[in-house]
Structure formats: structure tokens, C-alpha cells
Design a protein around this motif. Sequence first.
Motif, PDB file in Angstrom:
ATOM      1  N   ALA A 133       0.676  -1.282  -0.133  1.00 61.02           N
ATOM      2  CA  ALA A 133       0.050  -0.181   0.122  1.00 61.02           C
ATOM      3  C   ALA A 133       0.972   1.195  -0.156  1.00 61.02           C
ATOM      4  O   ALA A 133       2.140   1.183   0.166  1.00 61.02           O
ATOM      5  N   GLY A 134       0.343   2.390  -0.260  1.00 57.55           N
ATOM      6  CA  GLY A 134       0.945   3.541  -0.403  1.00 57.55           C
ATOM      7  C   GLY A 134       1.010   4.112  -1.790  1.00 57.55           C
ATOM      8  O   GLY A 134       0.905   3.472  -2.715  1.00 57.55           O
ATOM      9  N   ASN A 139      -0.540   1.018  -4.445  1.00 59.27           N
ATOM     10  CA  ASN A 139       0.126  -0.070  -4.819  1.00 59.27           C
ATOM     11  C   ASN A 139       1.495  -0.285  -4.371  1.00 59.27           C
ATOM     12  O   ASN A 139       2.224  -1.131  -4.891  1.00 59.27           O
ATOM     13  N   GLY A 140       1.692   0.536  -3.235  1.00 60.61           N
ATOM     14  CA  GLY A 140       3.177   0.042  -2.672  1.00 60.61           C
ATOM     15  C   GLY A 140       4.171   1.248  -3.093  1.00 60.61           C
ATOM     16  O   GLY A 140       4.244   1.867  -4.066  1.00 60.61           O
ATOM     17  N   PRO A 157       3.877   2.067   3.824  1.00 58.65           N
ATOM     18  CA  PRO A 157       3.008   2.963   2.708  1.00 58.65           C
ATOM     19  C   PRO A 157       3.384   4.288   2.560  1.00 58.65           C
ATOM     20  O   PRO A 157       3.385   4.857   1.612  1.00 58.65           O
ATOM     21  N   ASN A 158       4.235   4.757   3.640  1.00 59.85           N
ATOM     22  CA  ASN A 158       4.895   6.301   3.353  1.00 59.85           C
ATOM     23  C   ASN A 158       6.297   6.270   3.324  1.00 59.85           C
ATOM     24  O   ASN A 158       6.924   7.440   3.569  1.00 59.85           O
ATOM     25  N   ILE A 186      10.063   5.683  -3.976  1.00 58.47           N
ATOM     26  CA  ILE A 186       8.751   6.265  -3.454  1.00 58.47           C
ATOM     27  C   ILE A 186       8.081   6.838  -4.551  1.00 58.47           C
ATOM     28  O   ILE A 186       9.182   7.486  -5.465  1.00 58.47           O
ATOM     29  N   TRP A 187       6.853   7.122  -4.502  1.00 59.99           N
ATOM     30  CA  TRP A 187       6.209   8.000  -5.220  1.00 59.99           C
ATOM     31  C   TRP A 187       6.441   9.650  -4.719  1.00 59.99           C
ATOM     32  O   TRP A 187       6.207   9.688  -3.344  1.00 59.99           O
ATOM     33  N   ASN A 188       6.840  10.167  -5.396  1.00 63.15           N
ATOM     34  CA  ASN A 188       7.010  11.904  -5.113  1.00 63.15           C
ATOM     35  C   ASN A 188       6.083  12.323  -4.311  1.00 63.15           C
ATOM     36  O   ASN A 188       4.830  12.335  -4.831  1.00 63.15           O
TER      37      ASN A 188
END
Length: 206
Positions: A133-134, A139-140, A157-158, A186-188
Motif C-alpha cells: 500500500a501507499g 499499490n506500494g 506505505p509512506n 517511493i512516489w514523490n
Amino acid sequence: GTVEYFLVAGGGGGGYQLAGGGGAGAILYTNDYPVSTSANCYITIGAGGAQQTRGGNSTIQVDDAPSVFVHGGGQGGNGTGDGVPGKPGGCGGGGARRRLAPTAGVGGTSVNPQPSPTYSTFYGNPGGPGSNAGNPDNNGQGGGGGGVGGTGGTAAPNAGGAGGTGLSFSHDTNITLYGGGGGGGIWNGTGTGGTPGSSIGGEGSP
């Protein structure tokens, strides 16, 4: 007679898009490797891997003694796929985000191809898994690559997984830190990239 060696392989590269961090190159050490004074010795030092590329292997070959081989670090799982695992290596790469898979990618295993001769001491650890998750798509994030002193961290997640810790070794009067794993990506804007192992691995990139 005998000689001392400290053989370090190249670190693996991270993957693309919310990927796992690269694993550190493993280390082999001994202070009683048997050689003769007339032997020819051939040494190859593995280079660090580019993105999505495994680290180079390091080897010692001597005419009259068993050869020595240590694996480069495994590359991090690629986040453009679905639950891609980290690749095996001296230290395993971190697993990528879950994406469309049931679960995130697992960390790559640590491989020691040198169980014999028994006079070598091996340093290597597996990578950590990505998270399920996140990020805005939920989706991670990417797991951390393994280090010579510890396993790669599990992604949250974060946050990307932290790179596995390195180890300090003393040579003569100098102390040097080796083999930290790379942090997971990670997603920015959704958290923090994985911290580099012992501040010497690569930081997880948004």
C-alpha cells in the motif's frame, strides 16, 4: 605461505519507478589464503552496477590454490512490473511495489558461492520486500537493498525500505565503512525515500 585478502564486489543498481534499492556487493575475507612465492595471481574487482543492472563479481585466481569468487550485489526489483522481486546477489536487491500483483516483490537472496575453502569469512544479507500500500494508486513503495551488515528494510506505505547497514573494517590504522545497501524508491510527495545503508548506499529516489 599464506596471504591476507579482503575482497569486495560491486554494488547492484536500483530499479525504475517505485523500485527496490540495489544490494551491496558482498565481502570475503581471510588472513590465511595459501599461495606459493612463485605463483601467478590474477585479481578482478567488480564495478558497481548501473540502474537495473547487477554489480560486478570480484575474483582471485592463483596458479596453485583454489580460486576465490564473490558475487556483486543484486539489482532492485523494477517498479514498472507487478510485484517484481529483487535479484539475488552478494547482497540481494530490494523488492518492488505491488502494483497489480497480489503482493509486493520480495527481497533478493544473498548468495555465497564460496562455501569452500572454509578459510573465507563471508559478509552478505538479503534485500527487503516492497510494500502493498501507499502512493496515490495505493499499490506500494520499494524495499531496501541488503547490506553486508544487515538485511534490507521492508517498505512502508509512506516510506521506501532502508538499505541494509554496512560494516566498518580496520586496515592498518585506517577504519573504512563498506557495503551499505540502497534505499527503496517511493512516489514523490507521498513519503520519504529509503535511507541509504550506513549513509554509503544510494538513497531511495522519489
